[in-house]
Scaffold this motif. Structure first.
Motif, PDB file in Angstrom:
ATOM      1  N   ALA A 527       0.832  -1.210   0.000  1.00  0.00           N
ATOM      2  CA  ALA A 527       0.000   0.000   0.000  1.00  0.00           C
ATOM      3  C   ALA A 527       0.864   1.257   0.000  1.00  0.00           C
ATOM      4  O   ALA A 527       0.614   2.197  -0.770  1.00  0.00           O
ATOM      5  CB  ALA A 527      -0.920  -0.008   1.231  1.00  0.00           C
ATOM      6  N   PHE A 528       1.898   1.284   0.829  1.00  0.00           N
ATOM      7  CA  PHE A 528       2.753   2.466   0.903  1.00  0.00           C
ATOM      8  C   PHE A 528       3.617   2.614  -0.350  1.00  0.00           C
ATOM      9  O   PHE A 528       3.857   3.732  -0.812  1.00  0.00           O
ATOM     10  CB  PHE A 528       3.626   2.405   2.158  1.00  0.00           C
ATOM     11  N   GLU A 529       4.088   1.494  -0.892  1.00  0.00           N
ATOM     12  CA  GLU A 529       4.907   1.586  -2.100  1.00  0.00           C
ATOM     13  C   GLU A 529       4.089   2.077  -3.288  1.00  0.00           C
ATOM     14  O   GLU A 529       4.576   2.840  -4.121  1.00  0.00           O
ATOM     15  CB  GLU A 529       5.534   0.225  -2.411  1.00  0.00           C
ATOM     16  N   THR A 530       2.825   1.639  -3.374  1.00  0.00           N
ATOM     17  CA  THR A 530       1.948   2.119  -4.452  1.00  0.00           C
ATOM     18  C   THR A 530       1.724   3.611  -4.330  1.00  0.00           C
ATOM     19  O   THR A 530       1.788   4.362  -5.312  1.00  0.00           O
ATOM     20  CB  THR A 530       0.600   1.373  -4.398  1.00  0.00           C
ATOM     21  N   PHE A 531       1.465   4.063  -3.091  1.00  0.00           N
ATOM     22  CA  PHE A 531       1.263   5.500  -2.877  1.00  0.00           C
ATOM     23  C   PHE A 531       2.524   6.289  -3.231  1.00  0.00           C
ATOM     24  O   PHE A 531       2.457   7.370  -3.813  1.00  0.00           O
ATOM     25  CB  PHE A 531       0.874   5.743  -1.415  1.00  0.00           C
TER      26      PHE A 531
END
Length: 795
Positions: A527-531
């Motif tokens: 989730a954080f890498e996508t953001f």
């Protein structure tokens, strides 16, 4: 009569009930239920009492088993015959060994063979010496015991059992002690874990040898066949089982749960392997342990199997093994100067072999003396594996009652002293940030410098709001202006899943970085890498694994090491479907309070009411209204500085509401007891300067709206706040200063939010807006600006 005593009549499974004249304690099932409840209750109480001494739970479980046996409560024969009658022991031992079978499977899951292959020369030397020297000393001690309290036992099995029992290091217990003391990522921790893993494997091999020698048939040919058959079994498993697991992994889609058929098949294989090894003659536990070791640690199987097995096994069935062991332990058999002298001899020999051997090799490897001494104490840890060795020796008539009791007390003593001794001799130096840590607040002279934030969260529930807050914080799109360290806070428990987390943690150090090859399996990291890819914000996922009692130390240490300007923590309550806030865990509140007291930078506590919804909103779709309630003081200035940065985002409109005291409040001031603060006048001047700069900025910036509200009492303050209840986020200071703030007395019992934040998070405030309560870092702690003898309630 003798036959009735030695061969008690079998028990029926269930009773017809007390109303039909049956005593439930005369039947196997109700009696087993009572035994389980009794031991679970006692061990949990003991674990709670020993918690302040930072003792592992295995100590409480061993002591609990002994207390339930003939050493303490069992001295009352009525209790012993009613709760643990002789005819129930077979059922008790069967359940205990079934639980132990699956627990040893979990222990195998905890052991990473790849980590053992990567063991350095120093750790290998420490492991070899930590096994060989105690083993030799154990053999020497066995001659003394054989000539005194262990006369008539078979010499070869006795020598090997004594050597193995003194040379064991309990790997699972050691891992939890290291994590508890925050030593996992130190040089000492890494060395101890590597050496203990090698020691664990060697101990099981030696135990297999000891069991093969202790058969009823004294022929050495039989012992040789048992040992060779066991070796052949391990070899066959190593060749057959891994390809099957690989085939299963290929048929399990990424991110999907492991199929129930596969889980059931693996658990059945554990039982089948136990049956084979028991048939060979080296105990069923070996088969379960071998299957556990061969399960791949990187794939989904390890986590899925632990989730299915650990709570039932560790919580209910395994404690029965400690009762079974405790019923065999009678401390009263250690009587007289000779017996107590032998106990002291065994303890000294065990400690000398492990500690001196480890320290000596460590010094030869040029490790500092303190680290070498700490390693020696850590490698002296005993645990469940030690108890297994002793029980197998007792069952096979290699150890008599007195020797068994001596060895059990030795295991308790050596493990009990580990934590306090390591804490006394070894205090690792705190890691320091490579760069100078000068910027500890968001309010700063040079606003164009990089902003670093440590955003903490406990579960996926916190992530959508946290990501949306980070999106708002990035301001205008300039490279490297915002760097966020997203720290997943995970509680360290006695569960086997905690050890799997520990394995991931110790490979990387504090902070525990999630490497690329593991990121895909971690939904949070994904989730954080996508953001990060969508927003161009630098986000670095981290994990902190600690007990809730001291996880605040990890948070503060990481903030110090990474030079962050603010720590953002989730509020200890979450929003229910009806909009009210419900306590998630009270421990989270304690963590927040500790961080507020100890933080090396500013702190924000986020009351989550669904900021931006449950999904991340892209920059082009953001349209939010944020409100700052400004009363005065350093915390309010910090909130304003953060809000001004957020206002740089093209989709955010910021309302700054500056509360000013009306002339009527002068009369109220007479009822207010003022506390003199040396820099209060300076703080008021800084407030005026900040507001003046804001007024100049809004002339060229339509995204910020400034309004001054003159209020006469707390009722008007509340009414003014309610006018902005439709905004998306409130930013407020934790400790507003000045006459107006003094007139506002919150009914909230959450002092960590302050009067304004406490009201906004209370049920009296009907708003759907999230709240960020900000405390600015200050070197000296300060009391509230004013305190009032008058208590106001919200209108």
């Amino acid at each position: 009569m003798v036959n009735a005593t030695s061969c008690p009549a079998p028990m029926k499974a269930t009773s017809n009930g007390v109303f039909q004249g049956d005593n439930p304690l005369d039947y196997a099932l109700p009696l087993a239920i009572l035994q389980i409840c009794l031991v679970v209750l006692l061990t949990r109480i003991l674990a709670f009492l020993l918690r302040p001494l930072r003792q592992p739970r295995v100590i409480a479980e061993i002591i609990g088993g002994i207390l339930l046996g003939p050493s303490a409560l069992g001295r009352n024969t009525k209790y012993l015959h009613a709760i643990f009658p002789a005819r129930s022991i077979t059922v008790l031992d069967t359940l205990a060994n079934l639980g132990l079978l699956f627990f040893l499977f979990l222990v195998g899951l905890e052991l990473d063979l790849k980590a053992i292959k990567r063991t350095g020369k120093k750790a290998l030397a420490i492991a070899v010496t930590g096994i060989s020297l105690p083993f030799v000393l154990g053999i020497g001690t066995s001659f003394v015991l054989k000539g005194t309290v262990s006369k008539g036992v078979d010499e070869a099995p006795f020598l090997v059992f004594m050597g193995v029992s003194l040379s064991i290091t309990a790997f699972p217990v050691l891992a939890r002690i290291l994590a508890e003391l925050k030593l996992l990522t130190t040089d000492v921790g890494r060395m101890a874990m590597s050496a203990a893993a090698v020691n664990d494997v060697a101990a099981w091999i030696l135990l297999a040898l000891a069991i093969s020698l202790s058969g009823t048939d004294s022929s050495p040919v039989v012992s040789l066949w048992v040992f060779l058959s066991g070796s052949g079994f391990v070899l066959c498993c190593a060749l057959i089982i891994p390809p099957i697991f690989k085939w299963m992994a290929q048929r399990c889609p990424e991110g999907e749960p492991v199929k129930e058929l596969y889980v059931c098949g693996i658990l059945t294989a554990v039982l089948a392997a136990g049956f084979v090894t028991d048939t060979i003659g080296i105990h069923a536990l070996f088969g379960a342990f071998v299957v556990g070791v061969l399960v791949p640690k990187e794939g989904p199987f390890a986590v899925a199997l632990v989730e299915k097995v650990e709570d039932l096994v560790s919580g209910l069935f395994l404690p029965l093994y400690f009762v079974s062991s405790g019923l065999k332990t009678n401390v009263a058999t250690i009587s007289g100067a000779q017996s107590w002298g032998l106990l002291v001899l065994v303890i000294i020999t065990a400690c000398f072999g492990k500690i001196v051997g480890t320290v000596g090799v460590s010094l030869l490897c040029k490790l500092p003396f303190q680290e070498s001494l700490a390693l020696g104490f850590l490698m002296n840890t005993k645990g469940l594996v030690e108890l297994i060795v002793l029980n197998i020796g007792k069952d096979r008539k290699v150890l008599n009652d007195q020797t068994f009791a001596i060895m059990v007390l030795m295991a308790i003593f050596t493990t009990f002293i580990t934590t306090p001794l390591v804490m006394a001799v070894y205090k690792p130096a705190k890691r320091k940030s490579k760069a100078k840590y000068n910027i500890r607040t968001i309010e700063r002279k040079e606003s164009s410098t990089e902003l670093r934030i440590l955003a903490c969260f406990y579960s996926t529930r916190n992530i959508p709001t946290m990501i949306n807050l980070i999106e708002a914080s990035r301001g205008i799109e300039k490279k490297e202006r915002l760097c966020v360290y997203a720290m997943h806070l995970m509680e360290l428990t006695e569960r086997s899943s905690a050890i799997l987390m520990v394995h991931r943690a110790r490979k990387n150090g504090l902070p525990f970085w999630n490497k690329g090859h593991n990121a895909d399996s971690d939904k949070i990291v994904v989730a954080f890498e996508t953001f990060q890819q969508l927003s161009r914000v630098s986000i670095r996922p981290m994990t902190a694994i600690s007990a809730m009692a001291n996880i605040d130390e990890d948070i503060c240490e990481s903030a110090e090491m990474k030079g962050t300007a603010m720590i953002i923590l989730p509020y200890h309550k979450h929003q229910r479907l009806d909009g009210t806030l419900e306590t998630t865990r009270n421990e989270f509140r304690v963590v927040n309070k500790k961080v507020l007291d100890k933080a090396p930078c500013s702190v924000g506590i986020l009351v989550d009411r669904g900021l931006g919804g449950t999904t991340h909103i892209s920059a082009s779709n953001v349209s939010s209204k944020y409100t700052i309630l400004f009363f005065g003081g350093r915390d309010d200035r910090e909130a304003l500085a953060y809000g001004r940065r957020m206002a740089e985002h093209p989709g955010i409109t910021l309302n700054v509401v500056h509360f000013l005291a009306g002339p009527e409040m002068a009369n109220e001031a007479k009822e207010i007891v003022r506390i003199d603060i040396p820099d209060e006048s300076d703080s008021e001047q800084q407030d005026e300067t900040v507001i003046s700069e804001l007024k100049q900025k809004i002339s060229n910036d339509s995204s910020i709206q400034y309004e001054e509200r003159v209020v006469r009492n707390s009722t008007e303050i509340i009414e003014a706040i309610r006018e902005y209840s439709r905004c998306n986020l409130f930013l407020v200071g934790r400790s507003p200063q000045g006459l107006i703030a003094a007139s506002l007395k919150a009914k909230s019992d959450c002092s960590e939010l302050g009067p304004v934040g406490g009201y906004l998070a209370s049920s009296d405030c009907s708003t759907s807006a999230s709240v960020l309560v900000v405390q600015q870092h200050h070197v000296q702690s300060y009391p509230p600006a004013v305190s009032s003898a008058k208590v106001e309630s919200y209108a």
